[in-house]
Motif scaffolding. Structure first.
Motif, PDB file in Angstrom:
ATOM      1  N   ASP B 112      -1.043  40.740   3.112  1.00  0.00           N
ATOM      2  CA  ASP B 112      -0.613  41.484   1.933  1.00  0.00           C
ATOM      3  C   ASP B 112      -0.390  40.532   0.761  1.00  0.00           C
ATOM      4  O   ASP B 112       0.742  40.289   0.342  1.00  0.00           O
ATOM      5  N   SER B 113      -1.489  39.987   0.234  1.00  0.00           N
ATOM      6  CA  SER B 113      -1.386  39.037  -0.874  1.00  0.00           C
ATOM      7  C   SER B 113      -2.382  39.399  -1.972  1.00  0.00           C
ATOM      8  O   SER B 113      -3.528  39.739  -1.681  1.00  0.00           O
ATOM      9  N   PRO B 114      -1.960  39.297  -3.232  1.00  0.00           N
ATOM     10  CA  PRO B 114      -2.892  39.607  -4.322  1.00  0.00           C
ATOM     11  C   PRO B 114      -3.876  38.460  -4.609  1.00  0.00           C
ATOM     12  O   PRO B 114      -4.878  38.663  -5.288  1.00  0.00           O
ATOM     13  N   ARG B 116      -6.920  36.274  -4.296  1.00  0.00           N
ATOM     14  CA  ARG B 116      -8.212  36.607  -3.669  1.00  0.00           C
ATOM     15  C   ARG B 116      -8.666  35.447  -2.784  1.00  0.00           C
ATOM     16  O   ARG B 116      -9.211  34.465  -3.272  1.00  0.00           O
ATOM     17  N   SER B 129      -7.285  38.277   2.346  1.00  0.00           N
ATOM     18  CA  SER B 129      -6.176  38.847   1.567  1.00  0.00           C
ATOM     19  C   SER B 129      -6.541  40.239   1.063  1.00  0.00           C
ATOM     20  O   SER B 129      -7.729  40.564   0.919  1.00  0.00           O
ATOM     21  N   ARG B 130      -5.501  41.023   0.795  1.00  0.00           N
ATOM     22  CA  ARG B 130      -5.696  42.347   0.192  1.00  0.00           C
ATOM     23  C   ARG B 130      -6.431  42.189  -1.144  1.00  0.00           C
ATOM     24  O   ARG B 130      -7.276  43.000  -1.504  1.00  0.00           O
ATOM     25  N   GLY B 131      -6.127  41.096  -1.864  1.00  0.00           N
ATOM     26  CA  GLY B 131      -6.766  40.834  -3.163  1.00  0.00           C
ATOM     27  C   GLY B 131      -8.271  40.684  -3.044  1.00  0.00           C
ATOM     28  O   GLY B 131      -9.028  41.223  -3.866  1.00  0.00           O
ATOM     29  N   ASP B 134     -10.008  43.974  -2.100  1.00  0.00           N
ATOM     30  CA  ASP B 134     -10.163  44.868  -3.258  1.00  0.00           C
ATOM     31  C   ASP B 134     -11.487  44.637  -3.993  1.00  0.00           C
ATOM     32  O   ASP B 134     -12.001  45.537  -4.656  1.00  0.00           O
ATOM     33  N   ASP B 243      -9.249  35.116 -13.779  1.00  0.00           N
ATOM     34  CA  ASP B 243      -8.354  34.783 -12.665  1.00  0.00           C
ATOM     35  C   ASP B 243      -7.780  33.388 -12.852  1.00  0.00           C
ATOM     36  O   ASP B 243      -8.495  32.474 -13.249  1.00  0.00           O
ATOM     37  N   SER B 248      -7.246  30.442  -4.633  1.00  0.00           N
ATOM     38  CA  SER B 248      -8.249  31.462  -4.332  1.00  0.00           C
ATOM     39  C   SER B 248      -9.554  30.820  -3.895  1.00  0.00           C
ATOM     40  O   SER B 248      -9.686  29.601  -3.865  1.00  0.00           O
ATOM     41  N   LYS B 291      -5.613  51.987   0.465  1.00  0.00           N
ATOM     42  CA  LYS B 291      -4.993  51.502  -0.786  1.00  0.00           C
ATOM     43  C   LYS B 291      -4.033  52.521  -1.377  1.00  0.00           C
ATOM     44  O   LYS B 291      -3.168  52.199  -2.158  1.00  0.00           O
TER      45      LYS B 291
END
Lengths: 167, 292
Positions: B112-114, B116, B129-131, B134, B243, B248, B291
């Motif tokens: 659960d991390s934004p 990437r 990662s969730r990032g 996405d 970004d 990342s 999501k």
């Protein structure tokens, strides 16, 4: 002039068509030699990971191959590679004692049994020394307990019409 | 005249060779070329020899699990949606079973991390990662990212990067008892080195290109369109400008343009790739629903 002739002779020899049979190695578990080019065809033999195959014919998604014990049949090209799979290092000996297939399978089985029990004593000790929060140890336990069986993967690929199951 | 005699001698040697085809000279030369069939066989053989002398698999798993604990401290816990974790495990295991290292158990985890990012711990634990999830738009793209990480596990890239760690200079194995002593200190220091390599400095660029090629090969063999690896990188390229990049895939991997160029030229090896699966509907149903 003579030199040119010899050079040409050499070139001709080097360019002679390669008659050597192509080799492939089984990389996926649960690979079977099939009687025909279809996932639903009868299985001629089970092929363990690391088994060496000789390509008889075929260049597409299905290859006609011969196994080391002389059995012929079809194998899905995705299940074989033109390089041998990575060998595992078993506990204790490690050095050349085990055959690649045997050590790979034993290692995988041993670890599956081990991870069912959750965090290994070594990792538990590491966490203790590092003062890792209990909640993270539980999360790691949960990750390790999540299992995906061969059957589930096959069903998943079938539902998605992927690879052998593509239409 | 001397060179002529030599040439004649070589020609005779070729004729007398017991090899009925291709010529031993070519084969010898091919051994030096890693792309040739002979070179691949040799690299396969050396892989067996070198890995036999490395860390045991049990210790590799201990390293991986210890690193997993540290990575969750840094990037956050796994997302709690069990259906999503199961789905990512199915995609990951589908490709892992066709990788060059298919018999070890693999676990795939959405954190659960934004940020990437995706990374692999030695022994078979792969994180995304969730990032980054996405950014991904279909199952083939997810398979490609996971297959890239499986490539790192298969080739033991992380461990090869820290060969000089003191722990690896010693016995190279650890038990719960030795974890308490000086070996344990060396072990902890090695986990620190691994974190710094994976999360800050990044692996060697050659290893990243190798993992990219492994991703192409593995996704193709599984039946996913390998071009998905390129389309993910193109999406990341668009996002790169906006970004911050810290931690990342941008900061720890080689330049995206170079990776895309290399992958595009390698895609020629798979002329039928466009006909393979992308699987957008199932991906959308599972991931996009998660999501909400």
């Amino acid at each position: 002039m003579k030199k040119t002739t010899v050079a040409l002779l050499l070139l001709a020899l080097a360019a002679a068509p390669a008659l050597g049979a192509e080799k492939r190695w089984v990389v996926s578990e649960g690979t079977a030699l099939k009687a025909e080019q279809s996932v639903t065809a009868a299985s001629v033999a089970e092929l363990p990971v690391g088994a060496e195959l000789t390509v008889v014919e075929g260049a597409g998604r299905w290859l006609k191959v011969r196994s080391a014990n002389g059995k012929e049949g079809w194998v899905y090209a995705g299940r074989v590679s033109d390089t041998a799979p990575v060998a595992e290092v078993g506990g204790g000996d490690g050095l050349f004692g085990d055959s690649m297939q045997k050590s790979q399978i034993n290692t995988a089985k041993a670890d599956s049994a081990r991870s069912i029990r959750g965090l290994s004593p070594e990792v538990a000790q590491y966490a203790k020394q590092r003062g890792t929060p209990e909640s993270l140890k539980k999360e790691l336990d949960k990750i390790l307990s999540r299992k995906v069986s061969d059957k589930e993967v096959r069903t998943f690929l079938k539902e998605g019409k992927i690879g052998e199951y593509a239409q | 005249m001397k060179s002529f005699t030599m040439t004649l001698f070589l020609a005779l040697a070729c004729l007398c060779s017991t090899e009925a085809h291709a010529g031993w000279q070519d084969k010898l030369q091919n051994l030096m070329n890693p792309e040739s069939k002979e070179g691949k066989i040799l690299s396969g053989a050396t892989q067996v020899v070198s890995s036999s002398q490395e860390m045991t698999y049990a210790t590799e798993r201990t390293v991986g699990q210890s690193l997993a604990l540290e990575s969750m401290q840094r990037f956050g816990k796994p997302v709690s949606n069990e259906a999503l974790q199961k789905y990512v495990n199915l995609v990951g295991n589908a490709v892992a079973r066709n990788s060059r290292r298919s018999t070890i158990p693999y676990q795939f985890v959405v954190l659960d991390s934004p940020v990437r990012n995706a990374f692999a711990a030695p022994g078979g634990m792969v994180f995304i990662s969730r990032g980054l999830l996405d950014v991904v738009e279909n199952e083939a793209e997810l398979a490609a990212v996971l297959a890239h990480e499986v490539g790192h596990v298969a080739e033991k890239h992380a461990l090869k990067s820290i060969r000089r760690a003191q722990f690896l200079q010693g016995v190279g194995t650890i038990s719960a008892a030795t974890m308490k002593g000086s070996e344990g200190k060396k072990f902890e220091s090695m986990i620190g080195d691994l974190q710094s390599t994976l999360f800050d400095k990044g692996l060697d660029q050659g290893m990243e290109y190798e993992a990219d090629l492994a991703a192409l090969e593995t996704t193709y063999r599984t039946g996913y369109d390998p071009a998905a690896m390129i389309s993910v990188l193109q999406k990341l390229k668009k996002l790169e400008a906006s970004d911050s990049g810290k931690g990342s895939w941008f900061s720890t991997h080689p330049p995206l343009d170079e990776r895309i160029a290399r992958l595009s030229s390698s895609l020629e090896k798979y002329p039928d790739h466009a006909s393979l699966a992308k699987v957008s509907a199932r991906f959308a149903k599972t991931v996009k629903t998660a999501k909400k």
